[in-house]
Design a protein around this motif. Sequence first.
Motif: not given
Length: 111
Positions: A7-12, A60-62, A64-69, A37-44
């Motif tokens: 379920k983790v969506f990663r952006v590099m 690199v940011s992780d 919760v899912n692609e639609p929220l990113f 990082t304060t966005h509710p869908a961001n994992l770090g």
Amino acid sequence: MPERSEKVFRVMLRMQIKPGMETEFEKVWLEVGDSVTTHPANLGQWLSRGAEEDGVYYIVSDWVNEPLFREFETSDRHLQHRQKLHPYRSGGSMTTMHVVAALPGAAGGTS
């Protein structure tokens, strides 16, 4: 058994920073990082300096899912974040991916 992380969506992001601006870029990245990082869908998120090419950074940011990113990507919050970092960039690219599995290393503990 590998940890399931699909379920983790990663952006590099690969960013080429203008010569001589690396230290200032790092400082500004730290100052504006909470807009991500304060966005509710961001994992770090993580900032790394390339070891093989001068002036190359990877962010690199992780998520919760692609639609929220994608929702964040088009938000005013993100546009303001990008505007603050843009003066340091001379080029870059973005890669997105879905994390399939994660294997913790021995030094990472058992958390």
